[in-house]
Structure formats: structure tokens, C-alpha cells
Design a protein around this motif. Structure first.
Motif, PDB file in Angstrom:
ATOM      1  N   TYR A 180       3.820   7.990  -8.360  1.00 42.24           N
ATOM      2  CA  TYR A 180       3.412   9.386  -8.339  1.00 42.24           C
ATOM      3  C   TYR A 180       3.802  10.058  -7.023  1.00 42.24           C
ATOM      4  CZ  TYR A 180       0.824   7.470 -12.210  1.00 42.24           C
ATOM      5  OH  TYR A 180       0.495   6.812 -13.369  1.00 42.24           O
ATOM      6  N   CYS A 181       3.506   9.396  -5.915  1.00 43.40           N
ATOM      7  CA  CYS A 181       3.852   9.967  -4.612  1.00 43.40           C
ATOM      8  C   CYS A 181       5.364  10.014  -4.421  1.00 43.40           C
ATOM      9  CB  CYS A 181       3.189   9.164  -3.491  1.00 43.40           C
ATOM     10  SG  CYS A 181       1.386   9.347  -3.463  1.00 43.40           S
ATOM     11  N   HIS A 182       6.068   9.009  -4.965  1.00 46.63           N
ATOM     12  CA  HIS A 182       7.531   8.999  -4.866  1.00 46.63           C
ATOM     13  C   HIS A 182       8.125  10.173  -5.640  1.00 46.63           C
ATOM     14  CE1 HIS A 182      11.571   6.865  -5.449  1.00 46.63           C
ATOM     15  NE2 HIS A 182      11.494   7.233  -4.185  1.00 46.63           N
ATOM     16  N   ASP A 183       7.647  10.406  -6.841  1.00 48.63           N
ATOM     17  CA  ASP A 183       8.114  11.559  -7.620  1.00 48.63           C
ATOM     18  C   ASP A 183       7.794  12.863  -6.895  1.00 48.63           C
ATOM     19  OD1 ASP A 183       9.108   9.938  -9.598  1.00 48.63           O
ATOM     20  OD2 ASP A 183       7.468  10.297 -11.004  1.00 48.63           O
ATOM     21  N   ASN A 184       6.604  12.952  -6.321  1.00 49.34           N
ATOM     22  CA  ASN A 184       6.200  14.149  -5.588  1.00 49.34           C
ATOM     23  C   ASN A 184       7.121  14.393  -4.391  1.00 49.34           C
ATOM     24  OD1 ASN A 184       4.610  16.389  -4.904  1.00 49.34           O
ATOM     25  ND2 ASN A 184       3.349  15.139  -3.553  1.00 49.34           N
ATOM     26  N   GLU A 185       7.467  13.347  -3.675  1.00 44.19           N
ATOM     27  CA  GLU A 185       8.350  13.466  -2.517  1.00 44.19           C
ATOM     28  C   GLU A 185       9.720  14.000  -2.933  1.00 44.19           C
ATOM     29  OE1 GLU A 185       9.786  13.463   1.283  1.00 44.19           O
ATOM     30  OE2 GLU A 185       7.719  13.199   0.631  1.00 44.19           O
ATOM     31  N   HIS A 186      10.259  13.480  -4.023  1.00 44.46           N
ATOM     32  CA  HIS A 186      11.572  13.951  -4.483  1.00 44.46           C
ATOM     33  C   HIS A 186      11.490  15.371  -5.041  1.00 44.46           C
ATOM     34  CE1 HIS A 186      14.254  10.618  -3.696  1.00 44.46           C
ATOM     35  NE2 HIS A 186      13.190   9.854  -3.865  1.00 44.46           N
ATOM     36  N   GLN A 187      10.376  15.733  -5.653  1.00 47.45           N
ATOM     37  CA  GLN A 187      10.197  17.101  -6.135  1.00 47.45           C
ATOM     38  C   GLN A 187      10.177  18.075  -4.961  1.00 47.45           C
ATOM     39  OE1 GLN A 187      10.300  18.142  -9.301  1.00 47.45           O
ATOM     40  NE2 GLN A 187      10.223  20.219  -8.528  1.00 47.45           N
ATOM     41  N   LYS A 188       9.502  17.697  -3.877  1.00 49.48           N
ATOM     42  CA  LYS A 188       9.485  18.550  -2.683  1.00 49.48           C
ATOM     43  C   LYS A 188      10.893  18.746  -2.140  1.00 49.48           C
ATOM     44  CE  LYS A 188       6.534  16.336  -0.130  1.00 49.48           C
ATOM     45  NZ  LYS A 188       5.575  15.914   0.904  1.00 49.48           N
ATOM     46  N   GLN A 189      11.696  17.690  -2.152  1.00 51.05           N
ATOM     47  CA  GLN A 189      13.076  17.805  -1.667  1.00 51.05           C
ATOM     48  C   GLN A 189      13.894  18.746  -2.550  1.00 51.05           C
ATOM     49  OE1 GLN A 189      14.452  16.716   1.159  1.00 51.05           O
ATOM     50  NE2 GLN A 189      12.396  16.075   1.702  1.00 51.05           N
ATOM     51  N   LEU A 190      13.704  18.667  -3.863  1.00 48.26           N
ATOM     52  CA  LEU A 190      14.404  19.563  -4.782  1.00 48.26           C
ATOM     53  C   LEU A 190      14.017  21.013  -4.533  1.00 48.26           C
ATOM     54  CD1 LEU A 190      14.181  17.589  -8.151  1.00 48.26           C
ATOM     55  CD2 LEU A 190      16.241  18.030  -6.797  1.00 48.26           C
ATOM     56  N   LEU A 250       2.505  -4.299  -9.162  1.00 41.14           N
ATOM     57  CA  LEU A 250       3.505  -4.107  -8.115  1.00 41.14           C
ATOM     58  C   LEU A 250       4.714  -3.315  -8.601  1.00 41.14           C
ATOM     59  CD1 LEU A 250       4.034  -4.753  -5.162  1.00 41.14           C
ATOM     60  CD2 LEU A 250       5.180  -6.852  -5.894  1.00 41.14           C
ATOM     61  N   ARG A 251       4.982  -3.343  -9.883  1.00 42.07           N
ATOM     62  CA  ARG A 251       6.123  -2.592 -10.438  1.00 42.07           C
ATOM     63  C   ARG A 251       5.944  -1.082 -10.239  1.00 42.07           C
ATOM     64  NH1 ARG A 251       2.778  -4.131 -14.128  1.00 42.07           N
ATOM     65  NH2 ARG A 251       1.948  -2.684 -15.659  1.00 42.07           N
ATOM     66  N   GLU A 252       4.715  -0.628  -9.980  1.00 37.60           N
ATOM     67  CA  GLU A 252       4.425   0.789  -9.769  1.00 37.60           C
ATOM     68  C   GLU A 252       4.601   1.220  -8.308  1.00 37.60           C
ATOM     69  OE1 GLU A 252       0.564   1.655 -11.364  1.00 37.60           O
ATOM     70  OE2 GLU A 252       0.973   0.522 -13.190  1.00 37.60           O
ATOM     71  N   LEU A 253       4.999   0.291  -7.450  1.00 40.07           N
ATOM     72  CA  LEU A 253       5.227   0.585  -6.039  1.00 40.07           C
ATOM     73  C   LEU A 253       6.735   0.650  -5.814  1.00 40.07           C
ATOM     74  CD1 LEU A 253       3.767   1.001  -3.319  1.00 40.07           C
ATOM     75  CD2 LEU A 253       3.998  -1.464  -2.946  1.00 40.07           C
ATOM     76  N   THR A 254       7.216   1.763  -5.291  1.00 40.96           N
ATOM     77  CA  THR A 254       8.656   1.960  -5.118  1.00 40.96           C
ATOM     78  C   THR A 254       9.021   1.993  -3.639  1.00 40.96           C
ATOM     79  OG1 THR A 254       8.489   4.369  -5.074  1.00 40.96           O
ATOM     80  CG2 THR A 254       8.771   3.334  -7.233  1.00 40.96           C
ATOM     81  N   VAL A 255      10.300   1.792  -3.385  1.00 44.84           N
ATOM     82  CA  VAL A 255      10.822   1.906  -2.025  1.00 44.84           C
ATOM     83  C   VAL A 255      11.484   3.267  -1.904  1.00 44.84           C
ATOM     84  CG1 VAL A 255      12.397   0.959  -0.312  1.00 44.84           C
ATOM     85  CG2 VAL A 255      11.222  -0.576  -1.912  1.00 44.84           C
ATOM     86  N   HIS A 256      10.962   4.082  -0.998  1.00 45.24           N
ATOM     87  CA  HIS A 256      11.522   5.418  -0.770  1.00 45.24           C
ATOM     88  C   HIS A 256      12.389   5.379   0.480  1.00 45.24           C
ATOM     89  CE1 HIS A 256      11.892   9.701  -0.403  1.00 45.24           C
ATOM     90  NE2 HIS A 256      11.344   9.668   0.798  1.00 45.24           N
ATOM     91  N   HIS A 257      13.586   5.949   0.383  1.00 41.29           N
ATOM     92  CA  HIS A 257      14.472   6.066   1.540  1.00 41.29           C
ATOM     93  C   HIS A 257      14.145   7.368   2.259  1.00 41.29           C
ATOM     94  CE1 HIS A 257      16.615   3.001  -0.726  1.00 41.29           C
ATOM     95  NE2 HIS A 257      17.229   2.698   0.404  1.00 41.29           N
ATOM     96  N   ARG A 258      13.724   7.275   3.471  1.00 39.12           N
ATOM     97  CA  ARG A 258      13.280   8.455   4.219  1.00 39.12           C
ATOM     98  C   ARG A 258      14.377   9.490   4.367  1.00 39.12           C
ATOM     99  NH1 ARG A 258       9.617   5.179   8.609  1.00 39.12           N
ATOM    100  NH2 ARG A 258       8.035   4.635   7.087  1.00 39.12           N
ATOM    101  N   ILE A 305       0.859  -1.180   0.000  1.00 42.64           N
ATOM    102  CA  ILE A 305       0.000   0.000   0.000  1.00 42.64           C
ATOM    103  C   ILE A 305       0.895   1.229   0.000  1.00 42.64           C
ATOM    104  CG2 ILE A 305      -1.718   1.302   1.326  1.00 42.64           C
ATOM    105  CD1 ILE A 305      -2.614  -1.377   2.520  1.00 42.64           C
ATOM    106  N   CYS A 306       0.563   2.219  -0.820  1.00 41.15           N
ATOM    107  CA  CYS A 306       1.331   3.467  -0.841  1.00 41.15           C
ATOM    108  C   CYS A 306       1.182   4.168   0.506  1.00 41.15           C
ATOM    109  CB  CYS A 306       0.852   4.384  -1.971  1.00 41.15           C
ATOM    110  SG  CYS A 306       1.670   6.001  -1.974  1.00 41.15           S
ATOM    111  N   GLY A 307       2.293   4.571   1.075  1.00 40.03           N
ATOM    112  CA  GLY A 307       2.293   5.227   2.371  1.00 40.03           C
ATOM    113  C   GLY A 307       1.712   6.627   2.360  1.00 40.03           C
ATOM    114  N   ARG A 308       1.458   7.202   1.191  1.00 40.06           N
ATOM    115  CA  ARG A 308       0.902   8.552   1.106  1.00 40.06           C
ATOM    116  C   ARG A 308      -0.553   8.544   0.664  1.00 40.06           C
ATOM    117  NH1 ARG A 308       5.754  11.605   1.149  1.00 40.06           N
ATOM    118  NH2 ARG A 308       6.792  10.505   2.838  1.00 40.06           N
ATOM    119  N   CYS A 309      -0.830   7.944  -0.473  1.00 41.94           N
ATOM    120  CA  CYS A 309      -2.196   8.007  -1.017  1.00 41.94           C
ATOM    121  C   CYS A 309      -3.033   6.777  -0.683  1.00 41.94           C
ATOM    122  CB  CYS A 309      -2.162   8.228  -2.528  1.00 41.94           C
ATOM    123  SG  CYS A 309      -1.540   6.827  -3.489  1.00 41.94           S
TER     124      CYS A 309
END
Length: 130
Positions: free
Chosen positions: A78-88, A50-58, A37-41
């Protein structure tokens, strides 16, 4: 001096293989530890997507892979890309120093004040450039 492209290609290929092996190791462990399950959405995943689920390093350190998975969270693409965009964006705002108090335009804030002369105009004063 000529560049040895075949050697460069081999080095890049080896680096990519090493990265893929490292990723596969922590990805497989994360998928065993956490529900799919996506931790955000909260989108749920099955074997078919399952290939659309990524592992994000906090902490954003891909070499920090504790066995208990405490540095990971599963996020959809989508949430993974959003998280990295926020960091940028945070990193770009931090260019001017802490709190954006840097000099010049490096802080990213607006420098133009479109209503600076409005009070004078309302009182009947002529603009300075006319």
C-alpha cells in the motif's frame, strides 16, 4: 508483413525472466539487511505475509542497487503504491514547467473564476450577458 507472435512472446518472456531474476537478487539482499517493517506505516511482517513487503528504490532507478542497500527501503504494498502515485502526480504537475508557470492549461491550475463578477452584482450592476 506478418508478425511472428511466437518470437515476440519469447522476447517478452525472456525480458520478464531477466527482470524477475534482477528483482530477486536485490530483494533477497534487502530482506537480509533491513528489518521486515514497512518504512512508512511501520507494519511488521513475518514469513507468512512477507510477499506483501516490497523493495522501493529511493531514486526510482531499478538498476541502481548498491551492495549496502542505500538506495532501497522496504515498503508494504500500500505504501509502495502510494509512493509511486505521488511521483506520478509530481510529474504531471511539472508538465507546465518549473513552478507550474506554463501557459494555457498545462500547469493544471483552475482557469475559471466563478466569483469574477460578484462585486459588480453586489453593487447592483447587471451581468454582462443579460
Amino acid at each position: 508483413m506478418a508478425i511472428d507472435h511466437s518470437r515476440l512472446d519469447r522476447v517478452v518472456l525472456e525480458a520478464r525472466k531477466a527482470r524477475d531474476e534482477r528483482d530477486k537478487g536485490y530483494r533477497e539482499r534487502a530482506l537480509k539487511i533491513y528489518p521486515w517493517i514497512c518504512g512508512r506505516c511501520a507494519r511488521e511482517f513475518t514469513h507468512s505475509n512477507l510477499r506483501e513487503l516490497t523493495v522501493h528504490h529511493r531514486d526510482h532507478n531499478h538498476d541502481n542497487n548498491p551492495p549496502d542497500g542505500s538506495n532501497w527501503e522496504l515498503l508494504c504494498l500500500y505504501c509502495h503504491d502510494n509512493e509511486h502515485q505521488k511521483q506520478l502526480e509530481l510529474a504531471q504537475r511539472g508538465v507546465g514547467g518549473a513552478g507550474g508557470g506554463g501557459s494555457g492549461r498545462s500547469g493544471g491550475g483552475a482557469t475559471h473564476s466563478p466569483f469574477a463578477a460578484l462585486q459588480g452584482l453586489l453593487k447592483g450592476n447587471k451581468p454582462a450577458d443579460s
